[in-house]
Design a protein around this motif. Structure first.
Motif, short mmCIF file in Angstrom:
data_model
loop_
_atom_site.label_atom_id
_atom_site.label_comp_id
_atom_site.label_asym_id
_atom_site.label_seq_id
_atom_site.Cartn_x
_atom_site.Cartn_y
_atom_site.Cartn_z
N ARG A 1 32.01 129.94 121.43
CA ARG A 1 31.06 130.84 122.67
C ARG A 1 30.27 131.79 122.10
N GLY A 2 29.74 131.83 120.95
CA GLY A 2 29.12 133.12 120.52
C GLY A 2 29.80 133.37 119.30
N TYR A 3 29.58 134.58 119.00
CA TYR A 3 29.19 135.74 117.70
C TYR A 3 29.12 136.74 117.98
N TYR A 4 29.86 137.66 117.31
CA TYR A 4 29.44 138.91 116.89
C TYR A 4 29.78 139.64 116.10
N VAL A 5 28.78 140.26 115.39
CA VAL A 5 28.33 140.41 114.21
C VAL A 5 28.67 139.55 112.64
N ASP A 6 29.86 139.62 112.10
CA ASP A 6 29.69 138.40 111.31
C ASP A 6 30.93 137.92 111.95
N GLN A 7 30.83 137.59 113.86
CA GLN A 7 32.44 137.03 114.19
C GLN A 7 31.92 135.75 114.56
N LEU A 8 32.34 134.10 114.95
CA LEU A 8 32.44 133.72 115.50
C LEU A 8 33.17 133.62 117.09
N VAL A 9 32.88 133.29 118.00
CA VAL A 9 34.15 133.16 119.40
C VAL A 9 33.99 132.01 119.78
N VAL A 10 35.49 131.28 118.92
CA VAL A 10 35.59 129.97 119.52
C VAL A 10 36.39 129.49 120.10
N GLY A 11 36.16 128.72 120.87
CA GLY A 11 37.35 128.21 121.78
C GLY A 11 37.72 129.04 123.36
N SER A 12 38.40 128.35 123.93
CA SER A 12 39.21 129.66 125.61
C SER A 12 39.79 129.89 125.63
N GLN A 13 40.28 130.12 124.21
CA GLN A 13 41.45 131.47 124.29
C GLN A 13 40.91 132.85 123.31
N ASN A 14 39.22 132.94 123.40
CA ASN A 14 38.06 133.17 122.19
C ASN A 14 38.52 133.78 120.91
N TYR A 15 38.22 132.82 120.22
CA TYR A 15 39.47 132.73 118.56
C TYR A 15 38.51 133.52 118.11
N LEU A 16 38.10 134.66 117.74
CA LEU A 16 37.43 135.95 116.53
C LEU A 16 37.77 135.09 114.96
N ILE A 17 36.60 134.42 114.34
CA ILE A 17 36.59 133.60 113.41
C ILE A 17 35.19 134.48 112.38
N ASN A 18 35.91 135.52 111.30
CA ASN A 18 35.00 135.68 110.41
C ASN A 18 34.41 134.63 109.99
N LEU A 19 33.11 135.09 109.48
CA LEU A 19 32.36 133.85 108.80
C LEU A 19 33.42 133.70 107.50
N GLN A 20 32.79 134.77 106.44
CA GLN A 20 34.01 134.42 105.23
C GLN A 20 35.07 133.76 105.51
N ASP A 21 36.06 133.36 106.10
CA ASP A 21 37.77 133.30 105.82
C ASP A 21 37.09 131.42 106.04
N ILE A 22 35.54 130.36 106.78
CA ILE A 22 35.89 128.84 106.72
C ILE A 22 35.56 128.97 105.73
N TYR A 23 37.13 127.98 105.29
CA TYR A 23 36.63 126.64 105.01
C TYR A 23 35.38 126.11 104.51
N ALA A 24 35.93 125.24 105.66
CA ALA A 24 35.14 124.19 106.20
C ALA A 24 35.15 123.61 107.11
N ILE A 25 33.77 123.20 108.36
CA ILE A 25 33.58 123.37 109.16
C ILE A 25 33.12 122.05 109.84
N GLN A 26 33.69 121.68 111.39
CA GLN A 26 32.84 119.84 111.29
C GLN A 26 32.55 119.62 112.34
N ILE A 27 31.79 118.83 112.81
CA ILE A 27 31.68 118.63 114.56
C ILE A 27 33.08 117.92 114.79
N ALA A 28 33.78 118.36 115.88
CA ALA A 28 35.06 117.73 116.28
C ALA A 28 34.76 116.28 117.45
N ALA A 29 35.62 115.71 117.32
CA ALA A 29 35.21 114.11 118.22
C ALA A 29 35.32 114.68 119.69
N SER A 30 34.75 114.30 120.64
CA SER A 30 35.14 114.91 121.73
C SER A 30 36.23 114.04 122.51
#
Length: 127
Positions: free
Chosen positions: A98-127
């Motif tokens: 949904r967006g980003y804030y400093v070094d955090q991603l805003v993800v999903g409808s519940q607006n999870y804040l995820i630090n970029l350093q905490d991402i182990y892997a990421i992939q495009i999800a199947a729709s």
């Protein structure tokens, strides 16, 4: 006609022949909701124990997938490099970026804040 007289010998005879089934007699009292909840919890535990990481990605590869997903408004599946208190890998977080804030991603409808350093892997999800 009923006999209301107490017979101690009859009580003693009954108790000497009676065999208590222990916990077996209590199993009939479990409600179907309770047993289905126990099965669901066991399944969740099994899934959690079998959870595995996606292949680890470099920071450059992570940033590339984030940019692609954000520009094209695609859903992602993020595998965090964190474990819970019991040492299990946490379930992946799925949703659109949904967006980003400093070094955090805003993800999903519940607006999870995820630090970029905490991402182990990421992939495009199947729709």
């Amino acid at each position: 006609m009923t006999n209301n007289k107490f017979d101690a010998q009859l009580v003693q005879q009954f108790l000497s022949e009676y065999q208590d089934r222990g916990m077996l007699k209590w199993q009939g009292f479990y409600l179907s909701d309770h047993t289905s909840k126990l099965k669901q919890m066991a399944q969740q535990q099994k899934t959690q124990e079998q959870q595995q990481h996606l292949p680890q990605m470099t920071t450059a590869a992570i940033v590339q997938v984030i940019q692609q997903a954000y520009q094209k408004n695609l859903p992602v599946q993020i595998d965090l490099a964190q474990r819970d208190v019991e040492g299990y890998i946490s379930a992946p977080i799925c949703g659109q970026i949904r967006g980003y804030y400093v070094d955090q991603l805003v993800v999903g409808s519940q607006n999870y804040l995820i630090n970029l350093q905490d991402i182990y892997a990421i992939q495009i999800a199947a729709s």
